[in-house]
Design a protein around this motif. Structure first.
Motif, PDB file in Angstrom:
ATOM      1  N   ARG A   1       0.789  -1.357  -0.032  1.00  0.00           N
ATOM      2  CA  ARG A   1      -0.001  -0.177   0.009  1.00  0.00           C
ATOM      3  C   ARG A   1       1.062   1.181   0.091  1.00  0.00           C
ATOM      4  O   ARG A   1       0.098   2.462  -0.307  1.00  0.00           O
ATOM      5  N   ARG A   2       2.092   1.178   0.499  1.00  0.00           N
ATOM      6  CA  ARG A   2       3.044   2.411   0.204  1.00  0.00           C
ATOM      7  C   ARG A   2       3.867   2.485  -1.104  1.00  0.00           C
ATOM      8  O   ARG A   2       4.482   3.518  -1.308  1.00  0.00           O
ATOM      9  N   LEU A   3       3.393   1.502  -2.006  1.00  0.00           N
ATOM     10  CA  LEU A   3       4.122   1.376  -3.351  1.00  0.00           C
ATOM     11  C   LEU A   3       3.156   1.926  -4.618  1.00  0.00           C
ATOM     12  O   LEU A   3       2.023   1.387  -4.625  1.00  0.00           O
ATOM     13  N   PRO A   4       3.690   2.431  -5.326  1.00  0.00           N
ATOM     14  CA  PRO A   4       5.023   2.866  -5.756  1.00  0.00           C
ATOM     15  C   PRO A   4       5.299   3.941  -4.839  1.00  0.00           C
ATOM     16  O   PRO A   4       4.619   5.014  -4.553  1.00  0.00           O
ATOM     17  N   ALA A   5       6.559   3.967  -4.472  1.00  0.00           N
ATOM     18  CA  ALA A   5       7.342   5.051  -3.730  1.00  0.00           C
ATOM     19  C   ALA A   5       7.934   5.812  -4.685  1.00  0.00           C
ATOM     20  O   ALA A   5       7.965   5.887  -5.879  1.00  0.00           O
ATOM     21  N   LEU A   6       8.603   7.068  -4.243  1.00  0.00           N
ATOM     22  CA  LEU A   6       9.330   8.063  -5.072  1.00  0.00           C
ATOM     23  C   LEU A   6      10.801   8.181  -4.395  1.00  0.00           C
ATOM     24  O   LEU A   6      11.160   9.062  -3.866  1.00  0.00           O
ATOM     25  N   GLY A   7      11.394   6.926  -4.743  1.00  0.00           N
ATOM     26  CA  GLY A   7      12.881   7.452  -4.465  1.00  0.00           C
ATOM     27  C   GLY A   7      13.239   6.918  -3.135  1.00  0.00           C
ATOM     28  O   GLY A   7      14.204   7.421  -2.507  1.00  0.00           O
ATOM     29  N   LEU A   8      12.333   6.043  -2.496  1.00  0.00           N
ATOM     30  CA  LEU A   8      12.490   5.682  -0.921  1.00  0.00           C
ATOM     31  C   LEU A   8      13.471   4.591  -0.975  1.00  0.00           C
ATOM     32  O   LEU A   8      13.225   3.559  -1.853  1.00  0.00           O
ATOM     33  N   THR A   9      14.486   4.657   0.047  1.00  0.00           N
ATOM     34  CA  THR A   9      15.239   3.428   0.070  1.00  0.00           C
ATOM     35  C   THR A   9      14.675   2.099   0.675  1.00  0.00           C
ATOM     36  O   THR A   9      13.643   2.396   1.676  1.00  0.00           O
ATOM     37  N   ARG A  10      15.025   1.149   0.321  1.00  0.00           N
ATOM     38  CA  ARG A  10      14.396  -0.283   1.083  1.00  0.00           C
ATOM     39  C   ARG A  10      14.435  -0.375   2.300  1.00  0.00           C
ATOM     40  O   ARG A  10      13.503  -0.504   3.098  1.00  0.00           O
ATOM     41  N   ALA A  11      15.688   0.287   3.078  1.00  0.00           N
ATOM     42  CA  ALA A  11      15.852   0.054   4.437  1.00  0.00           C
ATOM     43  C   ALA A  11      14.687   1.191   4.861  1.00  0.00           C
ATOM     44  O   ALA A  11      14.150   0.860   6.207  1.00  0.00           O
TER      45      ALA A  11
ATOM     46  N   ARG B   1      18.603   9.357  -8.919  1.00  0.00           N
ATOM     47  CA  ARG B   1      18.025  10.589  -9.697  1.00  0.00           C
ATOM     48  C   ARG B   1      16.806  10.535 -10.333  1.00  0.00           C
ATOM     49  O   ARG B   1      15.835  11.205 -10.392  1.00  0.00           O
ATOM     50  N   LEU B   2      16.663   9.292 -11.329  1.00  0.00           N
ATOM     51  CA  LEU B   2      15.500   8.921 -12.061  1.00  0.00           C
ATOM     52  C   LEU B   2      14.340   8.907 -11.100  1.00  0.00           C
ATOM     53  O   LEU B   2      13.169   9.227 -11.386  1.00  0.00           O
ATOM     54  N   LEU B   3      14.426   8.287  -9.842  1.00  0.00           N
ATOM     55  CA  LEU B   3      13.333   7.978  -8.977  1.00  0.00           C
ATOM     56  C   LEU B   3      13.023   8.984  -8.027  1.00  0.00           C
ATOM     57  O   LEU B   3      11.890   9.307  -7.789  1.00  0.00           O
ATOM     58  N   ARG B   4      14.069   9.789  -7.608  1.00  0.00           N
ATOM     59  CA  ARG B   4      13.913  10.701  -6.558  1.00  0.00           C
ATOM     60  C   ARG B   4      13.261  11.970  -7.151  1.00  0.00           C
ATOM     61  O   ARG B   4      12.382  12.773  -6.519  1.00  0.00           O
ATOM     62  N   GLU B   5      13.880  12.104  -8.358  1.00  0.00           N
ATOM     63  CA  GLU B   5      13.488  13.371  -9.136  1.00  0.00           C
ATOM     64  C   GLU B   5      13.000  13.090 -10.651  1.00  0.00           C
ATOM     65  O   GLU B   5      13.787  13.495 -11.383  1.00  0.00           O
ATOM     66  N   PRO B   6      11.993  12.312 -10.965  1.00  0.00           N
ATOM     67  CA  PRO B   6      11.589  12.163 -12.219  1.00  0.00           C
ATOM     68  C   PRO B   6      11.556  13.080 -12.980  1.00  0.00           C
ATOM     69  O   PRO B   6      10.716  14.006 -13.154  1.00  0.00           O
ATOM     70  N   PRO B   7      12.520  12.872 -14.311  1.00  0.00           N
ATOM     71  CA  PRO B   7      12.313  13.988 -15.247  1.00  0.00           C
ATOM     72  C   PRO B   7      10.969  14.086 -15.987  1.00  0.00           C
ATOM     73  O   PRO B   7      10.260  13.164 -16.216  1.00  0.00           O
ATOM     74  N   THR B   8      10.719  15.266 -16.341  1.00  0.00           N
ATOM     75  CA  THR B   8       9.672  15.294 -17.364  1.00  0.00           C
ATOM     76  C   THR B   8       9.872  15.189 -18.869  1.00  0.00           C
ATOM     77  O   THR B   8      10.420  16.056 -19.531  1.00  0.00           O
ATOM     78  N   TRP B   9      10.058  14.075 -19.316  1.00  0.00           N
ATOM     79  CA  TRP B   9      10.801  13.588 -20.749  1.00  0.00           C
ATOM     80  C   TRP B   9       9.671  14.420 -21.688  1.00  0.00           C
ATOM     81  O   TRP B   9       8.430  14.030 -21.955  1.00  0.00           O
ATOM     82  N   ALA B  10      10.225  15.019 -22.513  1.00  0.00           N
ATOM     83  CA  ALA B  10       9.726  15.886 -23.908  1.00  0.00           C
ATOM     84  C   ALA B  10       9.642  15.143 -24.781  1.00  0.00           C
ATOM     85  O   ALA B  10      10.423  15.227 -26.126  1.00  0.00           O
ATOM     86  N   VAL B  11       8.962  13.751 -24.979  1.00  0.00           N
ATOM     87  CA  VAL B  11       9.327  12.544 -26.020  1.00  0.00           C
ATOM     88  C   VAL B  11       7.969  12.168 -26.530  1.00  0.00           C
ATOM     89  O   VAL B  11       7.911  11.299 -27.431  1.00  0.00           O
ATOM     90  N   GLN B  12       7.127  12.959 -26.427  1.00  0.00           N
ATOM     91  CA  GLN B  12       5.488  12.506 -26.870  1.00  0.00           C
ATOM     92  C   GLN B  12       5.595  12.436 -28.400  1.00  0.00           C
ATOM     93  O   GLN B  12       5.963  13.175 -29.058  1.00  0.00           O
TER      94      GLN B  12
END
Length: 420
Positions: free
Chosen positions: A165-175, A270-281
């Protein structure tokens, strides 16, 4: 006041007790433990009897001592004899007085199975966890982790449900996730029961999605994700700085992540903690297997190269996360890799997982490349992998017997990468 038949009797101890008859009593007890199963009848056959056991059975049945090593005994007759002698109510009663209560194994097993079924079918859990519980693999794993104890299994599922219920997380460490949800930083370490359940549920969800979008591929196996990659897909960091993703000219909104024209690395952290807004549509993003190919593209095309990503072999956590993000942002992925069996396996995975289009990876492309590579001995044995997108590719590779590295066809690829 106790009935006389309920009081211990030393005669019973002399008749059927003692260490010499312990094995016989255990065999008789097993018969009563199986009561309710087919074959648990009133006549019992016993084989490989010792002399002392034959003597005890003769006293119980009132028959002469036999020299035969086997005997068929009438339990009703023994019960009647024991009652008449005033020793106990029945043979079962005698065995319980001597060695304790006899459990009804059939009833116990049925009760355990019912408890297990009730536990598995309980509603209100995370939908992803509940979907996994409906699979046969779930029952096998859960029974092993809980040692077939429905109460323990229910407790493990409750803890796994709290994690899900806590997932998906946003760059949270497993520990950190483990400490916050389960009270111990190591509760989700490799091999821990709750971690095994959560990973299995996530793998099942991904496998179901892969099956729903896979091309027709016969019996081509699906590559199972490593635990670190599964956690990454759930937004959880495990060794987040290992093997970052290599990319070139990926457009993103906001602060540039990569220097235009120069290859750069994107860590899982970096990809998980600060997900980029990719301009690739709707935009083509090319994907290769080997870093050298991306380096060649950067050297020759620089800022004029189309968006380009390298899987560096089979995609690991950072590469999978990046491709997930690009695909989710609407990119049209095009994949090329080595013309060898591991290369086809990686390509199958990328095509299946991200619906990538094969990029110069068909049989005709391989045939065109064969005359351009230096002559060498055959280095491909009987083909083991069928390309999902072209069933003629593997036979062509086997026919020539030549593996062709991706770098050897870089000149062909560069033209597709050049922005006009």
């Amino acid at each position: 006041m106790n009935h006389p038949l309920n009081r211990p009797d030393m005669r019973l101890e002399r008749l059927l007790g003692g260490a010499d008859l312990a094995a016989l009593r255990q065999r008789l007890r097993r018969h009563f433990e199986r009561q309710g199963e087919p074959g648990a009848e009133q006549a019992l056959h016993l084989g490989k009897l010792e002399a002392v056991e034959r003597e005890a059975l003769a006293l119980l049945t009132g028959r002469p001592v036999s020299t035969a090593r086997s005997a068929r005994i009438d339990l009703a007759r023994i019960d009647a004899a024991l009652q008449t002698a005033g020793l106990c109510h029945s043979l079962r009663d005698a065995l319980e007085r001597l060695d304790g209560p006899i459990e009804n194994r059939t009833a116990m097993r049925m009760a355990a199975e019912q408890a297990w079924t009730t536990m598995v079918q309980r509603t209100g859990r995370d939908a992803r966890l509940q979907a996994w519980l409906q699979t046969s693999a779930a029952g096998t794993l859960l029974k092993r982790l809980a040692r077939r104890d429905a109460t323990l299994a229910d407790a493990l599922l409750t803890r796994a449900d709290a994690v899900m219920r806590r997932l998906p997380a946003l760059g949270l460490t497993r520990a950190q996730l483990a400490a916050q949800v389960l009270g111990s930083a190591h509760a989700l370490d490799a091999g821990q029961p709750v971690a095994s359940i959560v990973l299995a549920a996530f793998r099942h969800g991904q496998a179901s999605r892969d099956a729903g979008c896979a091309l027709s591929d016969g019996d081509t196996p699906v590559v199972e994700e490593r635990a670190r990659d599964v956690w990454a897909r759930a937004g959880v960091l495990v060794n987040e700085l290992a093997r970052p993703a290599l990319a070139l000219n990926l457009p993103a909104r906001g602060t540039p992540l990569l220097t235009q024209g120069e290859p750069g690395y994107l860590s899982l952290r970096r990809l998980l903690r600060e997900p980029p807004t990719w301009a690739v549509q709707g935009q083509a993003v090319y994907v290769c297997e080997n870093p050298n190919v991306l380096a060649i593209a950067a050297d020759r095309l620089g800022a004029c190269c189309a968006p380009f990503v390298c899987t560096d072999g089979m995609p690991a956590a950072a590469q999978r996360t990046l491709l997930d993000q690009l695909s989710g942002a609407g990119a049209r992925l095009h994949y090329h890799g080595d013309f060898d069996w591991p290369g086809l396996q990686i390509a199958n995975h990328v095509v299946r997982r991200w619906q990538a289009q094969p990029w110069q990876m068909r049989a005709q492309d391989y045939e065109a490349a064969v005359p351009t590579v230096p002559h060498k001995q055959r280095d491909l044995a009987a083909f083991e992998v069928t390309a999902l997108w072209d069933p003629q590719l593997a036979p062509a590779m086997y026919r020539h017997g030549l593996a062709i590295a991706e770098e050897a066809v870089a000149d062909f690829l560069i033209e597709d990468l050049r922005l006009t």
